[in-house]
Write a protein that holds these residues in place. Sequence first.
Motif, PDB file in Angstrom:
ATOM      1  N   ASP A 212      11.200   5.182  12.603  1.00 58.04           N
ATOM      2  CA  ASP A 212      10.958   6.818  12.696  1.00 58.04           C
ATOM      3  C   ASP A 212      10.012   6.670  13.880  1.00 58.04           C
ATOM      4  O   ASP A 212       9.254   7.751  14.232  1.00 58.04           O
ATOM      5  CB  ASP A 212       9.865   6.936  12.168  1.00 58.04           C
ATOM      6  CG  ASP A 212       9.049   5.416  11.411  1.00 58.04           C
ATOM      7  OD1 ASP A 212       8.808   4.724  12.172  1.00 58.04           O
ATOM      8  OD2 ASP A 212       7.308   5.626  10.790  1.00 58.04           O
TER       9      ASP A 212
ATOM     10  N   TRP B 277       1.824  -4.075   9.783  1.00 59.32           N
ATOM     11  CA  TRP B 277       3.021  -3.991   8.193  1.00 59.32           C
ATOM     12  C   TRP B 277       3.346  -3.099   8.245  1.00 59.32           C
ATOM     13  O   TRP B 277       3.271  -1.357   7.850  1.00 59.32           O
ATOM     14  CB  TRP B 277       1.787  -3.623   7.274  1.00 59.32           C
ATOM     15  CG  TRP B 277       0.929  -5.132   6.774  1.00 59.32           C
ATOM     16  CD1 TRP B 277       0.251  -5.589   6.990  1.00 59.32           C
ATOM     17  CD2 TRP B 277       1.033  -5.169   5.069  1.00 59.32           C
ATOM     18  NE1 TRP B 277      -0.831  -6.627   6.088  1.00 59.32           N
ATOM     19  CE2 TRP B 277      -0.123  -6.513   5.381  1.00 59.32           C
ATOM     20  CE3 TRP B 277       1.835  -5.292   4.033  1.00 59.32           C
ATOM     21  CZ2 TRP B 277       0.086  -7.288   3.966  1.00 59.32           C
ATOM     22  CZ3 TRP B 277       1.174  -5.347   2.666  1.00 59.32           C
ATOM     23  CH2 TRP B 277       0.603  -6.525   2.916  1.00 59.32           C
ATOM     24  N   MET B 278       5.066  -3.094   9.253  1.00 63.20           N
ATOM     25  CA  MET B 278       5.134  -2.049   9.627  1.00 63.20           C
ATOM     26  C   MET B 278       7.190  -2.380   8.750  1.00 63.20           C
ATOM     27  O   MET B 278       7.626  -3.477   8.628  1.00 63.20           O
ATOM     28  CB  MET B 278       5.747  -2.875  10.937  1.00 63.20           C
ATOM     29  CG  MET B 278       6.603  -1.683  11.505  1.00 63.20           C
ATOM     30  SD  MET B 278       7.586  -2.613  13.338  1.00 63.20           S
ATOM     31  CE  MET B 278       8.381  -1.326  13.850  1.00 63.20           C
ATOM     32  N   TRP B 279       7.437  -1.334   8.699  1.00 68.07           N
ATOM     33  CA  TRP B 279       8.264  -0.755   7.772  1.00 68.07           C
ATOM     34  C   TRP B 279       9.944   0.175   8.849  1.00 68.07           C
ATOM     35  O   TRP B 279       9.522   0.141   9.623  1.00 68.07           O
ATOM     36  CB  TRP B 279       8.560   0.032   6.554  1.00 68.07           C
ATOM     37  CG  TRP B 279       7.186   1.268   7.066  1.00 68.07           C
ATOM     38  CD1 TRP B 279       8.443   2.160   6.640  1.00 68.07           C
ATOM     39  CD2 TRP B 279       6.156   1.762   6.818  1.00 68.07           C
ATOM     40  NE1 TRP B 279       7.466   3.512   6.801  1.00 68.07           N
ATOM     41  CE2 TRP B 279       6.242   3.400   6.980  1.00 68.07           C
ATOM     42  CE3 TRP B 279       5.534   0.935   6.041  1.00 68.07           C
ATOM     43  CZ2 TRP B 279       5.310   4.088   6.550  1.00 68.07           C
ATOM     44  CZ3 TRP B 279       3.997   1.852   6.757  1.00 68.07           C
ATOM     45  CH2 TRP B 279       3.754   2.848   7.063  1.00 68.07           C
TER      46      TRP B 279
ATOM     47  N   THR C   9      -6.855  -2.241   8.880  1.00 70.00           N
ATOM     48  CA  THR C   9      -5.814  -1.593   8.587  1.00 70.00           C
ATOM     49  C   THR C   9      -4.601  -2.651   9.084  1.00 70.00           C
ATOM     50  O   THR C   9      -4.411  -3.018   9.654  1.00 70.00           O
ATOM     51  CB  THR C   9      -6.741  -0.511   9.434  1.00 70.00           C
ATOM     52  OG1 THR C   9      -7.542  -0.280   9.483  1.00 70.00           O
ATOM     53  CG2 THR C   9      -5.712   0.197   9.945  1.00 70.00           C
ATOM     54  N   PRO C  10      -3.721  -1.550   8.502  1.00 66.06           N
ATOM     55  CA  PRO C  10      -2.323  -2.897   8.500  1.00 66.06           C
ATOM     56  C   PRO C  10      -1.652  -1.970   9.369  1.00 66.06           C
ATOM     57  O   PRO C  10      -0.656  -1.674   9.000  1.00 66.06           O
ATOM     58  CB  PRO C  10      -1.702  -3.044   6.586  1.00 66.06           C
ATOM     59  CG  PRO C  10      -2.908  -1.442   6.376  1.00 66.06           C
ATOM     60  CD  PRO C  10      -3.770  -0.865   7.100  1.00 66.06           C
ATOM     61  N   THR C  11      -1.729  -2.204  10.580  1.00 67.11           N
ATOM     62  CA  THR C  11      -1.329  -1.020  11.503  1.00 67.11           C
ATOM     63  C   THR C  11       0.329  -2.542  11.441  1.00 67.11           C
ATOM     64  O   THR C  11       1.525  -1.544  12.710  1.00 67.11           O
ATOM     65  CB  THR C  11      -1.902  -1.410  13.317  1.00 67.11           C
ATOM     66  OG1 THR C  11      -2.655  -2.851  13.657  1.00 67.11           O
ATOM     67  CG2 THR C  11      -3.029  -0.520  12.445  1.00 67.11           C
TER      68      THR C  11
ATOM     69  N   TYR D  88       7.430   4.147  15.567  1.00 69.40           N
ATOM     70  CA  TYR D  88       7.231   3.668  15.614  1.00 69.40           C
ATOM     71  C   TYR D  88       7.232   2.406  15.912  1.00 69.40           C
ATOM     72  O   TYR D  88       8.018   2.068  15.488  1.00 69.40           O
ATOM     73  CB  TYR D  88       6.132   3.585  13.717  1.00 69.40           C
ATOM     74  CG  TYR D  88       5.092   2.955  13.740  1.00 69.40           C
ATOM     75  CD1 TYR D  88       3.529   3.949  14.474  1.00 69.40           C
ATOM     76  CD2 TYR D  88       4.763   1.115  13.225  1.00 69.40           C
ATOM     77  CE1 TYR D  88       2.198   2.200  14.036  1.00 69.40           C
ATOM     78  CE2 TYR D  88       3.742   0.542  12.766  1.00 69.40           C
ATOM     79  CZ  TYR D  88       3.107   1.090  13.483  1.00 69.40           C
ATOM     80  OH  TYR D  88       1.467   0.522  13.467  1.00 69.40           O
TER      81      TYR D  88
ATOM     82  N   ALA E 163      10.683   0.985  14.931  1.00 66.84           N
ATOM     83  CA  ALA E 163      11.292   1.759  13.732  1.00 66.84           C
ATOM     84  C   ALA E 163      11.842   2.228  13.719  1.00 66.84           C
ATOM     85  O   ALA E 163      12.290   3.091  14.744  1.00 66.84           O
ATOM     86  CB  ALA E 163       9.926   1.701  12.940  1.00 66.84           C
TER      87      ALA E 163
ATOM     88  N   PHE F 119       0.213  -1.252   0.149  1.00 66.63           N
ATOM     89  CA  PHE F 119      -0.194   0.227   0.108  1.00 66.63           C
ATOM     90  C   PHE F 119       0.760   1.194   0.032  1.00 66.63           C
ATOM     91  O   PHE F 119      -0.071   2.303  -0.167  1.00 66.63           O
ATOM     92  CB  PHE F 119      -1.016   0.146   1.223  1.00 66.63           C
ATOM     93  CG  PHE F 119      -0.344   0.079   2.409  1.00 66.63           C
ATOM     94  CD1 PHE F 119      -0.360  -1.686   3.251  1.00 66.63           C
ATOM     95  CD2 PHE F 119       0.766   0.774   3.465  1.00 66.63           C
ATOM     96  CE1 PHE F 119       0.182  -1.533   4.663  1.00 66.63           C
ATOM     97  CE2 PHE F 119       0.943   0.276   4.579  1.00 66.63           C
ATOM     98  CZ  PHE F 119       0.873  -0.714   4.896  1.00 66.63           C
ATOM     99  N   GLU F 120       2.313   1.098   0.205  1.00 62.49           N
ATOM    100  CA  GLU F 120       3.043   2.969   0.431  1.00 62.49           C
ATOM    101  C   GLU F 120       3.933   3.040  -1.327  1.00 62.49           C
ATOM    102  O   GLU F 120       4.274   3.866  -1.595  1.00 62.49           O
ATOM    103  CB  GLU F 120       4.181   2.147   1.179  1.00 62.49           C
ATOM    104  CG  GLU F 120       3.811   2.865   2.797  1.00 62.49           C
ATOM    105  CD  GLU F 120       3.142   3.634   3.176  1.00 62.49           C
ATOM    106  OE1 GLU F 120       4.277   4.651   2.739  1.00 62.49           O
ATOM    107  OE2 GLU F 120       1.951   3.534   3.658  1.00 62.49           O
TER     108      GLU F 120
END
Length: 170
Positions: free
Chosen positions: A104, A160-162, A156-158, A106, A102, A71-72
Amino acid sequence: MKWLLQIMTLGAGLLMAGTALASSQVTPSDITPSDDDEPILTLIQDRERHQRSLRDIEREHQLHDVELRHFEGLEGVFTGVRLGAFLQAEGLDEARRIRFIAADEYTIFLTPEEIADKGFLLVTRFDGEPLPADNLGPLLLVVPDEEEAVLAGEITPTHWMWSIIEMRAR
Ligand SMILES: Nc1nc2c(c(=O)[nH]1)N[C@H]1C(S)=C(S)[C@@H](COP(=O)(O)O)O[C@H]1N2
Ligand SMILES: [Mo]
């Protein structure tokens, strides 16, 4: 001739279902594991810290490919290792929960049960290349089985962490 049309319609339907399935199918990768030993991931357990490189992650575990639309914006082949197998090999799978952090800042928490159930892939590459820090790298989590639902806005892809840089067992 009506039966012929019905068979053809059925055939086309099966083919489409097959294609949809294949789009998020995880298969063994034949990518050559990285030689890059720069530390990219910190593992923390019982106040012990360990650094892991792309080389450590890719050499120690079976690599898998999955074709995904993220989705990104990235669409192509994501390559990585099974998160469950990775944590098990690192001895982090007996924790009550694992915290992921992460670049950032997150953060998410996952239990070993969630990790086993969802089939997370810890991704190290996109279209064969390591992921840069400014484009979801160095590591990201995907759940191939959720691709369709995420793109459809049903989930909601909470998780799906990058840009993952740290994992802590607690
Ligand atoms: N590193 C990192 N991963 C992240 C996030 C983030 O802020 N940082 N946001 C999460 C959340 S809450 C969602 S819903 C999805 C999509 O985030 P976006 O809507 O900000 O693109 O990515 C997840 N992965
Ligand atoms: Mo979100």
